[in-house]
Write a protein that holds these residues in place. Structure first.
Motif, PDB file in Angstrom:
ATOM      1  N   PHE A 133       0.812  -1.212   0.000  1.00  0.00           N
ATOM      2  CA  PHE A 133       0.000   0.000   0.000  1.00  0.00           C
ATOM      3  C   PHE A 133       0.848   1.267   0.000  1.00  0.00           C
ATOM      4  O   PHE A 133       0.665   2.161   0.819  1.00  0.00           O
ATOM      5  CB  PHE A 133      -0.951  -0.023   1.198  1.00  0.00           C
ATOM      6  N   MET A 134       1.779   1.327  -0.934  1.00  0.00           N
ATOM      7  CA  MET A 134       2.580   2.540  -1.101  1.00  0.00           C
ATOM      8  C   MET A 134       1.694   3.641  -1.701  1.00  0.00           C
ATOM      9  O   MET A 134       1.114   3.477  -2.771  1.00  0.00           O
ATOM     10  CB  MET A 134       3.767   2.281  -2.016  1.00  0.00           C
ATOM     11  N   GLY A 135       1.565   4.769  -0.980  1.00  0.00           N
ATOM     12  CA  GLY A 135       0.692   5.844  -1.434  1.00  0.00           C
ATOM     13  C   GLY A 135       1.452   7.017  -2.011  1.00  0.00           C
ATOM     14  O   GLY A 135       2.640   6.913  -2.359  1.00  0.00           O
ATOM     15  N   THR A 136       0.748   8.127  -2.135  1.00  0.00           N
ATOM     16  CA  THR A 136       1.363   9.349  -2.644  1.00  0.00           C
ATOM     17  C   THR A 136       0.884  10.537  -1.806  1.00  0.00           C
ATOM     18  O   THR A 136      -0.242  10.531  -1.300  1.00  0.00           O
ATOM     19  CB  THR A 136       0.998   9.584  -4.124  1.00  0.00           C
ATOM     20  N   GLU A 137       1.749  11.533  -1.604  1.00  0.00           N
ATOM     21  CA  GLU A 137       1.364  12.719  -0.847  1.00  0.00           C
ATOM     22  C   GLU A 137       0.527  13.656  -1.710  1.00  0.00           C
ATOM     23  O   GLU A 137       0.662  13.696  -2.936  1.00  0.00           O
ATOM     24  CB  GLU A 137       2.621  13.467  -0.368  1.00  0.00           C
ATOM     25  N   LEU A 138      -0.306  14.443  -1.031  1.00  0.00           N
ATOM     26  CA  LEU A 138      -1.052  15.487  -1.723  1.00  0.00           C
ATOM     27  C   LEU A 138      -0.253  16.781  -1.814  1.00  0.00           C
ATOM     28  O   LEU A 138      -0.427  17.566  -2.751  1.00  0.00           O
ATOM     29  CB  LEU A 138      -2.375  15.771  -0.996  1.00  0.00           C
ATOM     30  N   CYS A 139       0.624  17.026  -0.851  1.00  0.00           N
ATOM     31  CA  CYS A 139       1.428  18.237  -0.813  1.00  0.00           C
ATOM     32  C   CYS A 139       2.198  18.424  -2.113  1.00  0.00           C
ATOM     33  O   CYS A 139       2.837  17.484  -2.607  1.00  0.00           O
ATOM     34  CB  CYS A 139       2.392  18.161   0.377  1.00  0.00           C
ATOM     35  N   THR A 140       2.126  19.600  -2.692  1.00  0.00           N
ATOM     36  CA  THR A 140       2.754  20.042  -3.946  1.00  0.00           C
ATOM     37  C   THR A 140       2.084  19.468  -5.199  1.00  0.00           C
ATOM     38  O   THR A 140       2.438  19.867  -6.311  1.00  0.00           O
ATOM     39  CB  THR A 140       4.267  19.720  -4.013  1.00  0.00           C
ATOM     40  N   LYS A 141       1.127  18.576  -5.047  1.00  0.00           N
ATOM     41  CA  LYS A 141       0.439  18.041  -6.227  1.00  0.00           C
ATOM     42  C   LYS A 141      -0.545  19.087  -6.760  1.00  0.00           C
ATOM     43  O   LYS A 141      -0.988  19.981  -6.037  1.00  0.00           O
ATOM     44  CB  LYS A 141      -0.304  16.750  -5.887  1.00  0.00           C
ATOM     45  N   THR A 142      -0.906  18.937  -8.018  1.00  0.00           N
ATOM     46  CA  THR A 142      -1.863  19.845  -8.652  1.00  0.00           C
ATOM     47  C   THR A 142      -3.250  19.217  -8.653  1.00  0.00           C
ATOM     48  O   THR A 142      -3.437  18.114  -9.164  1.00  0.00           O
ATOM     49  CB  THR A 142      -1.445  20.178 -10.089  1.00  0.00           C
ATOM     50  N   LEU A 143      -4.196  19.940  -8.049  1.00  0.00           N
ATOM     51  CA  LEU A 143      -5.592  19.503  -8.030  1.00  0.00           C
ATOM     52  C   LEU A 143      -6.368  20.312  -9.061  1.00  0.00           C
ATOM     53  O   LEU A 143      -6.394  21.538  -9.013  1.00  0.00           O
ATOM     54  CB  LEU A 143      -6.204  19.722  -6.641  1.00  0.00           C
ATOM     55  N   GLY A 144      -6.998  19.623  -9.975  1.00  0.00           N
ATOM     56  CA  GLY A 144      -7.857  20.268 -10.960  1.00  0.00           C
ATOM     57  C   GLY A 144      -9.310  20.141 -10.539  1.00  0.00           C
ATOM     58  O   GLY A 144      -9.812  19.034 -10.342  1.00  0.00           O
TER      59      GLY A 144
END
Length: 524
Positions: A133-144
């Motif tokens: 269950f390797m995830g990803t951070e939301l920080c610095t990501k682009t939300l459309g």
């Protein structure tokens, strides 16, 4: 005055009504239709959720009823046409679930990014598997964000608190209205290309159905994640499935589906999909808020005050002179026409009244803006709130009155200014009936009803036959057609009335033909 409350509406939200002198509140559970008919004549107002049906039969016994309140958004259980005909106001509570829907969308995005539901299931099944269950951070990501209304704006604020970069697509929001928010307004293609996460917050309309389709997915980043807690059908579920299987999309979180209820779907077989049964607004707080909101609307109505969340508008009676009625129909149809002509962010709507018009041009302007906004907004738009909703979206409304123009005793012209372009439509009455008499400077004579094709093209032989052939080959019957030009050999405009709405693939076929400049399908 007496108010009947049904369907388990949260009592905590009804305190203002309960405490109001002169108001008697009767709160009960859902009752069968025959029992409702037996008691409805006693009440000035009724509040329901979704279980009770307030139909024509029930209203025929509701001799005192002034207002129907829906504690929630949808009004499928209320016969709006009959309520309007009887002069019964229908109100709802569209903003009461904003926070619940916002928080749920953020929760779904986090669950998707960190595989929380999958990890929960695996551990409860007796497996301790950290590596899966390797995830990803939301920080610095682009939300459309597609759709920057109440919920979309609230999500943007919370995403920015998590240090996400927010881009948004909403053609009905002006850039100046988001200057202080650090939200970057972009076109849809740019949003698709730049976003790591895409969340949808727009109503489902003809133009938004399958907005995220195979072509849209092809423009997205590899590894994009999709969240839809708005309306089923905006995402093409087959295209989403293919994108998830191919790896184009890394995951999806869905609270809504094209067909509901839904218990079996190919999407449910994929481990990178998080699903729930349309519960985005299902919180105790939201239920109390919608009860309080609708109670406020009921109280305002019974006191004779203006209300903001009306779903319908009562039949025009003494306050508007009879001559105004056909013009109200005309301008609303003109607004609906223009809403389907625009292609970019709307900055200004300019209305010009020519002739011996009445003092109620403000009413006509409100009706026109209602017609323009109604097909494109999630909120219920009416004569009361249309101008306010337009201003909230940064759309400037201007109206002017001038003396009579040549050829028309009364003429109304509407110009819509978009980013980089503008369009216009003119209308008048012939023998008391609404007519569209001009589009973008071309003189026409068309009845604003049914389905119209607007086709600008190069002025040369064979164009009418070309379009007619395509329509005929696709079994689409033409009920009327005219062609207008400003000068020979330049450009012309066809206006074709057809019996049925023309499918997108046929519109594309016409648009691809040589010398066709554009194609617009206008549905009334």
């Amino acid at each position: 005055m007496k108010v009947l409350v049904l369907d388990g509406v949260a009592r905590e939200g009804l305190q203002k009504l309960e405490n109001e002198p002169g108001i008697v509140l009767d709160i009960t559970k859902t009752v069968p239709e025959d029992q409702l008919i037996a008691i409805i004549s006693e009440y000035d107002a009724v509040i329901v959720r979704s279980a009770t049906k307030i139909n024509k039969k029930v209203m025929s016994y509701a001799h005192k009823l002034k207002v129907i309140g829906r504690a929630g958004v949808g009004v499928d259980n209320i016969d709006l046409d009959e309520a309007t005909r009887q002069g019964i106001l229908v109100v709802n509570a569209p903003g009461g679930n904003t926070i619940s829907a916002t928080e749920y969308t953020i929760a779904m995005m986090l669950a998707l990014a960190r595989n929380i539901p999958q990890a929960n299931t695996k551990l409860k099944n007796g497996e301790w598997d950290k590596k899966a269950f390797m995830g990803t951070e939301l920080c610095t990501k682009t939300l459309g964000i597609i759709g920057l209304g109440r919920i979309g704006s609230a999500i943007a604020k919370r995403a920015q608190a998590m240090e996400m970069q927010v881009v948004a697509y909403d053609p009905y929001i002006a850039e100046k209205s988001v200057i202080s928010t650090d939200i970057e307004l972009v076109d849809l293609d740019e949003l698709l290309e730049r976003s790591d996460f895409i969340t949808i917050h727009t109503p489902k309309t003809k133009s938004t159905r399958h907005l995220l389709n195979t072509e849209a997915f092809s423009k997205m980043k590899d590894g994009v994640r999709i969240i839809n807690c708005a309306r089923g059908g905006i995402v093409d579920e087959t295209a989403l499935y293919d994108a998830l299987r191919s790896g184009k999309a890394a995951g999806a979180a869905l609270d809504v589906f094209e067909e509901e209820p839904l218990t079996n779907s190919p999407l449910f077989e994929l481990n990178n999909v998080v699903v729930s049964p349309h519960i985005g607004a299902s919180t105790r707080e939201a239920q109390i808020k919608v009860a309080a909101d609708v109670a406020n609307e009921i109280l305002a109505t019974l006191k004779g005050k203006l209300v903001k969340n009306t779903v319908n508008v009562p039949v025009i009676k003494h306050d508007l002179i009879p001559e105004l009625k056909p013009y109200l129909k005309l301008v609303e149809r003109m607004g609906t026409f223009q809403s389907q002509m625009v292609t970019a962010r709307v900055k200004k709507i300019q209305i010009r009244y020519s002739g011996d018009f009445f003092k109620q041009t403000d009413t006509l302007t409100a009706a026109l803006v209602k017609g323009f906004l109604d097909p494109i907004l999630q909120e219920n738009v009416n004569y009361i709130n249309a101008i306010v909703l337009a201003k909230e979206r940064g759309i400037v409304i201007e109206q002017t009155s001038v003396s009579m123009e040549e050829g028309y005793s009364n003429l109304i012209t509407v110009r819509v200014f978009e980013d980089g372009c503008e369009s216009s439509v003119s209308g008048s009455l012939f023998q008391g009936k609404p007519r569209i008499v001009g589009v973008n400077g071309y003189r026409i004579d068309s009845v604003p009803e049914g389905h119209l094709l607007i086709i600008p093209h190069v002025d040369k032989p064979g164009m009418i036959g070309l379009v007619g052939t395509v329509l005929g080959e696709n079994n689409i019957n033409i009920s009327g057609m005219q062609n207008s030009r400003k000068e020979a050999g330049a450009t012309s405009m066809m206006v074709i009335s057809v019996d049925l709405a023309v499918p997108d693939e046929v519109l594309a076929q016409i648009k691809q033909a040589e010398a066709i400049l554009d194609v617009k399908m206008i549905n009334f």
